[in-house]
Design an enzyme around this catalytic site. Structure first.
Site, short mmCIF file in Angstrom:
data_model
loop_
_atom_site.label_atom_id
_atom_site.label_comp_id
_atom_site.label_asym_id
_atom_site.label_seq_id
_atom_site.Cartn_x
_atom_site.Cartn_y
_atom_site.Cartn_z
N ASP A 14 -4.44 -10.47 3.64
CA ASP A 14 -4.37 -10.11 5.07
C ASP A 14 -4.15 -11.34 5.95
OD1 ASP A 14 -7.18 -8.05 4.28
OD2 ASP A 14 -5.07 -7.47 4.26
N GLU A 175 -1.64 0.56 9.43
CA GLU A 175 -2.75 -0.37 9.70
C GLU A 175 -2.20 -1.77 9.87
OE1 GLU A 175 -5.12 0.34 6.25
OE2 GLU A 175 -3.56 -0.27 4.89
C1 6LW Z 1 -7.41 -4.34 5.39
C2 6LW Z 1 -6.51 -3.18 5.58
C3 6LW Z 1 -6.37 -2.69 4.18
O1 6LW Z 1 -8.28 -4.52 6.46
O2 6LW Z 1 -7.21 -3.31 3.35
O3 6LW Z 1 -5.64 -1.28 2.57
C4 6LW Z 1 -8.18 -3.94 4.16
N1 6LW Z 1 -5.59 -1.79 3.81
O4 6LW Z 1 -5.27 -3.52 6.15
C5 6LW Z 1 -8.80 -5.10 3.44
O5 6LW Z 1 -7.82 -5.99 3.00
#
Ligand code: 6LW
Length: 511
Positions: A14, A175
């Protein structure tokens, strides 16, 4: 100029990036590990030094009782008018917050909590002084969406209602939102498809931060879901930046499978790592990422700053200095009195408590990220107590239910060296040997893409292999619940004190 990916190896997912003049900073998620949110610095986007962490006090980072892969999720770092801002989520705490600093060397502020839910918060400092706060959350009907409000970045005060501005471009789990102001328009970049093998990055734009947004005609701008080269997978959760020469770059997470192509099993144990790719723009103002949405282990681009130098991923500590390297992490909130650096003797004294590394707690455990598939980890270990049931040694550690360790122990009136494995709900000693004494024993873990091999030596020269453990047991895909981290190589002690000398981790992977 050619460079190698990943630019930050080992579990560093991330990534978010910002620029201050000719200096670049990347932050990553840190979950249940302490300190929280590592900050890397570079001047050429390829050679990165770990400068420290945003969250270094319990008041900033309460991880008590935090589940594996709970705690700190995706961060965003931004720089505005002389101040760094970092926003992230403590999923085991009070949610989304912002910390700030004008000088990282003096640490970061206390958390300013933001009254907008969800994860993956991001900030946009607009030209008119408005500060936008975006995160991915759910509406009252349970539908995920990208929510936006205006905030005071110092106090966290939400200044407007949180409204949904996008549901993404059709992939599940929109996201990792980042809202940018480029070329007079608002660009919204998203991760979609989930952080696994369907991961992708999409982008939209609008004349307003609230939309309506028009999607890029060649979305997804980045994905490896159909890439048949099978070297890099799961590309997504990206951030973009214009360098000080006016060239554009993207950093993203991706994974390198630990299985050979012939095995065709999608597994990774090193965690999601940080990768870099050049970006160019189309005539009509849409980004083209890498090789038409694909990235490679070796890429070429107009890097800023000095030419890249070979990256040294080795780690060594002779405990002669009184400060812990920033590469060390601890589990949840450590009791630092249990970690004593005896600089005169060149020893690390670990005071094991009754908390073991099998527990979702803070045992006496200290580790560094495993930064390559082929590694050799060693340390000389001496038990300082003769307590029945104590354990102290080296561990290849993913989380409290997935770890292998070679350690010294006291059983009845005998000293032993043992190999134990914890996978799912199976925790067992798989091999052991009696020792004449439990002092100055060199323990060793050798890893490759398939095995961790555990050995010991009484003279530091001749090693006896005690056994091995399959890498697959410590892979993200193997855990019984969804997890997001990667393996560590570390030291631990339980139920008594032990002395460690010359902790070394050598990475043998050929770049
Ligand atoms: C992150 C989100 C995700 O906050 O995983 O699967 C989380 N998506 O974007 C942790 O890396």
């Amino acid at each position: 100029m050619k460079y190698r990916n990943p630019i930050i190896s080992g579990y560093n997912p991330d990534p978010s990036i910002c620029r201050v003049g000719e200096d670049y900073y990347i932050v990553n998620s840190s979950f249940e590990f302490y300190p929280g949110v590592p900050v890397y610095h570079s001047r050429n986007l390829v050679n990165w030094e770990l400068e420290g962490y945003c969250l270094t006090e319990e008041s900033q980072l309460d991880l008590h009782g935090c589940r594996p892969s709970g705690g700190i999720y995706a961060p965003t770092i931004r720089y505005h008018q002389g101040t760094f801002f970092m926003t992230t989520t403590n999923t085991s705490g009070k949610g989304n917050f912002i910390v700030h600093t004008t000088d990282m060397k003096n640490g970061w502020s206390q958390p300013a909590w933001v009254d907008q839910g969800g994860i993956d918060p991001s900030l946009l400092f607009d030209d008119d002084g408005t500060v936008y706060f975006a995160s991915t959350s759910m509406d009252s009907e349970g539908n995920t969406g990208i929510f936006l409000c205006q905030v005071n970045p110092y106090t966290g005060e939400r200044l407007t209602e949180s409204v949904v501005i996008s549901r993404g471009c059709g992939g599940r789990y929109a996201e990792g939102p980042h809202l940018y102001k480029w070329f007079g328009k608002y660009y919204l970049m998203l991760a979609e498809g989930g952080t696994e093998y369907g991961h992708m990055e999409t982008i939209l734009r609008s004349d307003s931060p609230y939309g309506p947004f028009e999607a890029c005609p060649h979305n997804p701008i980045l994905t490896h879901r159909d890439d048949m080269r099978e070297e890099i997978y799961c590309t997504g959760h990206a951030d973009m930046i214009e360098d000080h020469n006016g060239n554009w770059w993207m950093v993203c997470l991706a994974i390198r499978p630990c299985q050979e192509k012939k095995d065709r099993v999608l597994l990774h144990n090193l965690g999601r790592e940080t990768f870099l790719t050049p970006v160019v723009w189309t005539e009509d103002g849409w980004p083209v990422v890498g090789e038409k949405g694909l990235i490679s282990p070796e890429m070429d681009g107009p890097l800023p700053g000095e030419s890249p130098v070979p990256v040294n991923r080795d780690f060594a500590d002779d405990f002669s200095k009184d400060r812990f390297s920033p590469h060390y992490n601890f589990l949840r909130n450590p009791s630092m009195e249990n970690y004593v650096r005896d600089t005169a003797e060149g020893k690390l004294i670990l005071k094991g408590t009754g908390t073991t590394i099998n527990e979702m707690a803070s045992p006496t455990w200290i580790g560094v990220r495993q930064k390559g598939f082929e590694t050799v980890s060693t340390a000389v270990v001496s038990l300082l107590d003769a307590v029945q049931g104590m354990r102290a040694g080296l561990t290849a550690y993913y989380n409290d239910s997935y770890h292998y360790e070679i350690y010294l122990s006291r059983e009845l009136d005998r000293w032993k060296v043992c190999l134990a494995k914890h996978v799912h709900d199976i925790f067992t000693v798989t091999a052991s040997a009696e020792l004449p004494a439990a002092e100055n024993v060199m323990l060793r873990i050798v890893s490759d893409k398939t095995y961790y091999r555990f050995s010991y030596s009484l003279d530091g020269e001749t090693f006896v292999e005690l056994g091995s453990g399959l890498v697959v047991g410590l892979c993200t895909e193997s855990t019984r619940n969804m997890t997001f981290t990667g393996t560590y190589l570390g030291m631990f002690a339980e139920n008594g004190c032990a002395a460690f000398e010359n902790f070394h981790v050598k990475v043998l992977d050929h770049e």
